[in-house]
Design a protein around this motif. Structure first.
Motif, PDB file in Angstrom:
ATOM      1  N   ALA A 132     -20.767 -33.623  31.840  1.00  0.00           N
ATOM      2  CA  ALA A 132     -21.038 -35.296  31.150  1.00  0.00           C
ATOM      3  C   ALA A 132     -20.355 -34.809  29.664  1.00  0.00           C
ATOM      4  N   VAL A 133     -19.242 -34.588  29.451  1.00  0.00           N
ATOM      5  CA  VAL A 133     -18.236 -34.369  27.857  1.00  0.00           C
ATOM      6  C   VAL A 133     -18.908 -34.726  27.142  1.00  0.00           C
ATOM      7  N   CYS A 134     -19.039 -33.811  25.625  1.00  0.00           N
ATOM      8  CA  CYS A 134     -19.016 -33.744  24.854  1.00  0.00           C
ATOM      9  C   CYS A 134     -17.893 -34.263  23.353  1.00  0.00           C
ATOM     10  N   ASN A 135     -16.705 -34.433  23.701  1.00  0.00           N
ATOM     11  CA  ASN A 135     -15.756 -35.222  22.987  1.00  0.00           C
ATOM     12  C   ASN A 135     -15.696 -36.333  22.751  1.00  0.00           C
ATOM     13  N   HIS A 136     -16.676 -36.839  23.761  1.00  0.00           N
ATOM     14  CA  HIS A 136     -16.744 -38.014  23.589  1.00  0.00           C
ATOM     15  C   HIS A 136     -18.412 -38.497  24.320  1.00  0.00           C
ATOM     16  N   VAL A 137     -18.687 -39.527  24.279  1.00  0.00           N
ATOM     17  CA  VAL A 137     -20.608 -40.212  24.940  1.00  0.00           C
ATOM     18  C   VAL A 137     -20.091 -40.961  26.237  1.00  0.00           C
TER      19      VAL A 137
END
Length: 343
Positions: A132-137
């Motif tokens: 799960a990427v961390c540039n958005h939630v």
């Protein structure tokens, strides 16, 4: 294929859709979808080559879920595929949703859920995980809603170029490693002394059972390290799977690290097999080289793994977006260990 790379992929908005497993007649629609969302430079050829996608799905190496309209338009795609050393667990990824079908419709969540459920039921997949990427939630909220559990943080995993078309990242992007277990496998794991407190927290959320033991001792003098490294040029990431930790680990790993750096690696990940009582010695070697904690990787070698990582620049910690408390605690553990080894 060249013609498709320049095509505008228009799909009439507002159609009904259903989530289903991939059919061969979906292949062209999936390719058009990926080209429209990611462009012709998407780094995994499987999803921009209709024949290859069909072949991979027919063999079960890829398990694609699609969102399909009554007209046969493909408005979404997600897949299960092998990326861990142990083939019994699968990664969920290669996700795409058409621009006209985004924004709260739940397509992506339904595709991920359907793919994971069918993977477990029809194909015997024992666990499913995702980054799960961390540039958005948004993806963090999605995996959390499906009951997946966070176990690790992969720092600076992806380059900003992967998100250029959507303009959502100004630098490299971290991710949270989430997993759900479908077939439990209780077993013993050996925890390195330096990470006893961190692993106590990480294992407290496990949706399976483990016998936790303290690591210690040393490998026998005639034991041999079994190691395999894969380098991803697009993302400048090397991933080294340490299947067996022998007495020659330090020398063997030094050669692997040099090779990765010579290839241009910016992010180096090492996966250690926690079924070896003397894993402590390998952790010590890696920390001396600047590697720091990432977290635990359940079932990674069939037995659990420990993620350690090294970044060849200072990570951009400030840009990391994390929504849930458990993942925030993992971020803190990772950051604290990075500071310790960086002194």
């Amino acid at each position: 294929m060249q013609k498709k790379e320049g095509m505008e992929f228009h799909i009439e908005p507002g159609q009904e859709w259903e989530v289903d497993l991939f059919r061969p007649e979906d292949a062209d629609g999936v390719v058009k979808l990926f080209l429209s969302v990611y462009g012709k430079d998407y780094p995994v050829r499987t999803y921009i080559d209709a024949e290859l996608l069909t072949r991979e799905n027919s063999t079960g190496r890829v398990i694609s879920a699609v969102a399909r309209t009554p007209r046969g338009d493909i408005v979404g795609h997600d897949a299960l595929f092998c990326s861990a050393p142990y083939a019994g667990i699968r990664e969920s990824g290669a996700g795409a949703v058409h621009a006209n079908y985004r924004g709260g419709q739940g397509i992506f969540t339904q595709m991920v859920a359907r793919g994971a459920e069918e993977g477990a039921k029809r194909f015997g997949v024992e666990a499913v995980y995702g980054e799960a990427v961390c540039n958005h939630v948004f993806s963090q909220k999605m995996t959390h809603s499906l009951g997946w559990i966070s176990y690790a943080m992969e720092v600076d995993l992806m380059p900003d170029s992967a998100y250029r078309k959507e303009g959502s990242a100004a630098g490299r992007v971290a991710s949270i490693f989430d997993l759900i277990t479908y077939k439990p496998k209780p077993h013993k794991v050996f925890i390195p002394h330096v990470y006893e407190d961190a692993c106590s927290f990480l294992y407290s959320g496990l949706d399976d059972r483990r016998e936790i033991s303290k690591a210690g001792g040393s490998a026998s003098s005639d034991s041999v390290t079994r190691i395999q490294t894969e380098y991803f040029g697009f993302s400048q990431v090397s991933r080294t799977a340490v299947w067996e930790i022998g007495s020659d680990f330090e020398a063997v790993f030094e050669a692997e690290e040099k090779k990765a750096l010579d290839q241009g690696a910016i992010v180096l990940q090492v996966w250690l097999n926690l079924s070896f009582q003397w894993v402590d010695a390998a952790v010590h070697v890696l920390r001396e080289k600047g590697f720091f904690l990432g977290g635990i990787l359940p079932r990674w070698f069939d037995h659990d793994g420990l993620l350690m990582q090294k970044i060849m620049k200072e990570p951009d910690w400030e840009s990391v977006q994390i929504h849930f408390d458990r993942a925030k605690r993992i971020r803190d553990l990772v950051y604290e260990d990075w500071r310790r080894v960086s002194v």
